[in-house]
Design a protein around this motif. Sequence first.
Motif, short mmCIF file in Angstrom:
data_model
loop_
_atom_site.label_atom_id
_atom_site.label_comp_id
_atom_site.label_asym_id
_atom_site.label_seq_id
_atom_site.Cartn_x
_atom_site.Cartn_y
_atom_site.Cartn_z
N VAL A 99 0.86 -1.18 0.00
CA VAL A 99 0.00 0.00 0.00
C VAL A 99 0.90 1.23 0.00
O VAL A 99 1.85 1.31 0.77
CB VAL A 99 -0.93 0.01 1.22
CG1 VAL A 99 -1.74 1.30 1.26
CG2 VAL A 99 -1.85 -1.21 1.21
N GLN A 100 0.58 2.18 -0.85
CA GLN A 100 1.31 3.45 -0.88
C GLN A 100 0.38 4.56 -0.39
O GLN A 100 -0.81 4.57 -0.72
CB GLN A 100 1.80 3.77 -2.29
CG GLN A 100 2.83 2.80 -2.83
CD GLN A 100 2.23 1.49 -3.29
OE1 GLN A 100 1.16 1.46 -3.91
NE2 GLN A 100 2.89 0.38 -2.99
N LEU A 101 0.95 5.45 0.38
CA LEU A 101 0.20 6.58 0.93
C LEU A 101 0.89 7.88 0.53
O LEU A 101 2.10 8.02 0.72
CB LEU A 101 0.16 6.48 2.46
CG LEU A 101 -0.40 5.18 3.04
CD1 LEU A 101 -0.21 5.16 4.55
CD2 LEU A 101 -1.88 5.05 2.69
N VAL A 102 0.12 8.82 -0.01
CA VAL A 102 0.67 10.10 -0.42
C VAL A 102 -0.16 11.22 0.19
O VAL A 102 -1.35 11.34 -0.10
CB VAL A 102 0.70 10.24 -1.95
CG1 VAL A 102 1.26 11.61 -2.34
CG2 VAL A 102 1.55 9.12 -2.56
N GLU A 103 0.48 12.03 1.04
CA GLU A 103 -0.20 13.15 1.68
C GLU A 103 -0.01 14.42 0.88
O GLU A 103 0.97 14.58 0.15
CB GLU A 103 0.33 13.39 3.10
CG GLU A 103 0.29 12.22 4.03
CD GLU A 103 1.63 11.55 4.20
OE1 GLU A 103 1.91 11.03 5.30
OE2 GLU A 103 2.42 11.58 3.24
N SER A 104 -0.92 15.34 1.07
CA SER A 104 -0.81 16.69 0.50
C SER A 104 -1.67 17.63 1.32
O SER A 104 -2.48 17.19 2.14
CB SER A 104 -1.25 16.70 -0.97
OG SER A 104 -2.61 16.33 -1.08
N GLY A 105 -1.46 18.92 1.09
CA GLY A 105 -2.32 19.92 1.71
C GLY A 105 -1.70 20.73 2.82
O GLY A 105 -2.32 21.66 3.34
N GLY A 106 -0.47 20.38 3.21
CA GLY A 106 0.17 21.16 4.25
C GLY A 106 0.57 22.54 3.75
O GLY A 106 0.45 22.85 2.57
N GLY A 107 1.03 23.36 4.68
CA GLY A 107 1.48 24.69 4.29
C GLY A 107 1.66 25.59 5.49
O GLY A 107 1.62 25.15 6.64
N LEU A 108 1.85 26.87 5.18
CA LEU A 108 2.01 27.90 6.21
C LEU A 108 0.69 28.66 6.34
O LEU A 108 0.14 29.14 5.34
CB LEU A 108 3.13 28.86 5.81
CG LEU A 108 3.34 30.09 6.68
CD1 LEU A 108 3.74 29.69 8.09
CD2 LEU A 108 4.39 31.01 6.05
N VAL A 109 0.20 28.76 7.55
CA VAL A 109 -1.08 29.41 7.79
C VAL A 109 -1.01 30.20 9.09
O VAL A 109 -0.26 29.83 10.00
CB VAL A 109 -2.22 28.37 7.82
CG1 VAL A 109 -2.05 27.42 8.99
CG2 VAL A 109 -3.58 29.03 7.84
N GLN A 110 -1.78 31.25 9.17
CA GLN A 110 -1.82 32.05 10.40
C GLN A 110 -2.70 31.37 11.45
O GLN A 110 -3.63 30.62 11.12
CB GLN A 110 -2.36 33.44 10.11
CG GLN A 110 -1.39 34.33 9.35
CD GLN A 110 -1.88 35.76 9.28
OE1 GLN A 110 -3.07 36.02 9.28
NE2 GLN A 110 -0.94 36.71 9.22
#
Length: 116
Positions: free
Chosen positions: A2-13
């Motif tokens: 099984v492969q898992l790929v995350e996304s959506g992180g970043g810099l936020v106030q």
Amino acid sequence: QVQLVESGGGLVQAGGSLRLSCVASGSIYSIRHMGWYRQSSGKQRELVATIDTARRKTYADSVRGRFTITGDRAKNTIYLQIDSLKPEDTAVYYCNAATRGYGNLWGQGTQVTVSS
């Protein structure tokens, strides 16, 4: 496997929101439950939230009420909606899958940084 790929992180106030995504591929049928963990600098990785195939959910006390885990079975994806972000939420967020036959698997992580 099984492969898992995350996304959506970043810099936020502080006070802002983010939505993290984790797409699973491969032997999807082997997944028993999935979840999100996070690891801040100098600290151990900690559980944030989990969701199982019956859509039962669990949350860490520290995020309950601000974080929401959901799943889209058609897209083989789980999400983590993070609201009212705090500087102490700054961490690398990891997607996890507990599987039958392949063990406990992790994605590469996505960085969330909250500025005050």
